[in-house]
Enzyme design. Structure first.
Site, PDB file in Angstrom:
ATOM      1  CD  GLU A 132      65.961  44.012  54.595  1.00 34.89           C
ATOM      2  OE1 GLU A 132      64.858  44.562  54.477  1.00 34.89           O
ATOM      3  OE2 GLU A 132      66.149  42.988  55.288  1.00 34.89           O
ATOM      4  CG  ASP A 176      43.161  24.563  37.282  1.00 37.01           C
ATOM      5  OD1 ASP A 176      42.624  25.446  36.589  1.00 37.01           O
ATOM      6  OD2 ASP A 176      44.361  24.274  37.204  1.00 37.01           O
ATOM      7  NE  ARG A 187      48.384  22.608  37.836  1.00 35.40           N
ATOM      8  CZ  ARG A 187      47.202  23.058  37.400  1.00 35.40           C
ATOM      9  NH1 ARG A 187      47.093  24.290  36.937  1.00 35.40           N
ATOM     10  NH2 ARG A 187      46.131  22.287  37.420  1.00 35.40           N
TER      11      ARG A 187
END
Ligand code: 6GU
Length: 244
Positions: free
Chosen positions: A117, A174, A159
């Site tokens: 949890e 992108d 990246r």
């Protein structure tokens, strides 16, 4: 960039050494150290969790174990610097491309993977007195633990680092770089299973191609993510956009 990960499932983080990320490690662009949280549990059962105060289902990760682990892994480096601590949790602020860019600017990131949890909140509160702590969520669904979220965050961040992508223009063009989803892409052959590549892409008219791509991005974003369009400031649109 230096990356440290604390987890009770070190083997879950092995993909960090594969493919694109593995190459970045081999090139010395990032260093990745995965630490087994259980090495900081000292009772006979090496317990890392306990039942929650206030009752309820599930288990909460113990503050003593995490406290010791973070003291060891997030100790000041030679320059006296501490990492930015990222704690993946479905209760965190949304992890977005903007957050990825923020994290990519840091020299050192540490990740604390919770299971069950979650982690006793005092661990985060205590760490925050010394370092920047980010509780982040990778989406509106619940995972079993933070490990897969760390893979997601590290890949999105890595990246963006210089030298990690073969072609740096990929990161600039992108989806999300202009706040829109990227439109469709095509490669050879010109006709495949009766489906043709859109004529404009073979026209050699670079202005027309740029306009077409912008229209495709706008239409796709409108259809799939109207929330992204609504969040874009008016100056991000040009006159021709209004027609879409
Ligand atoms: Cl970051 N962690 C976990 N355990 N579940 C999630 C999440 C993170 N993001 C979405 N669900």
């Amino acid at each position: 960039m230096r990356i440290d990960v604390l987890t009770i499932f070190p083997e879950y983080l092995e993909p960090l050494r594969a493919a694109l990320l593995g190459k970045a490690v081999d090139k010395g662009l990032i260093s990745v150290d995965v630490h087994d949280l259980r090495e900081f549990a000292h009772d006979v059962h090496r317990a890392v969790d306990d039942s929650p105060y206030g009752g309820g289902p599930g288990m909460v990760m113990k503050p003593q174990v995490w406290g010791e682990a973070l003291d060891a892994v997030c100790a000041p480096d030679a320059e006296g610097r501490l990492p930015r601590l990222v704690v993946p949790t479905p209760a965190g602020r949304p992890f977005t491309q903007a957050v990825a860019r923020e994290l990519a600017a840091e020299p050192w990131l540490a990740f604390a993977c919770g299971r069950y949890e979650g982690i006793d909140q005092r661990v985060v509160d205590d760490a925050a007195t010394r370092m920047v702590v980010d509780e982040v969520s990778i989406g509106d669904y619940v995972l079993v633990g933070g490990e897969v979220a760390v893979l997601v965050v590290v890949e999105a961040v890595a990246r963006l680092l210089p030298g990690v992508l073969g072609n740096p223009a990929s990161a600039e063009q992108d989806s999300f770089s202009d706040g829109l989803l990227e439109g469709p892409s095509y490669t050879r052959p010109e006709l495949w299973r009766g489906l043709a590549v859109p004529d404009v892409l073979r026209s050699g008219n670079h202005a027309a191609i740029a306009r077409w791509r912008r229209d495709q991005a706008l239409e796709r974003t409108f259809a799939r993510r109207p929330d992204l369009l609504a969040a874009l400031p008016a100056e991000q649109f040009d006159k021709r956009d209004r027609a879409v």
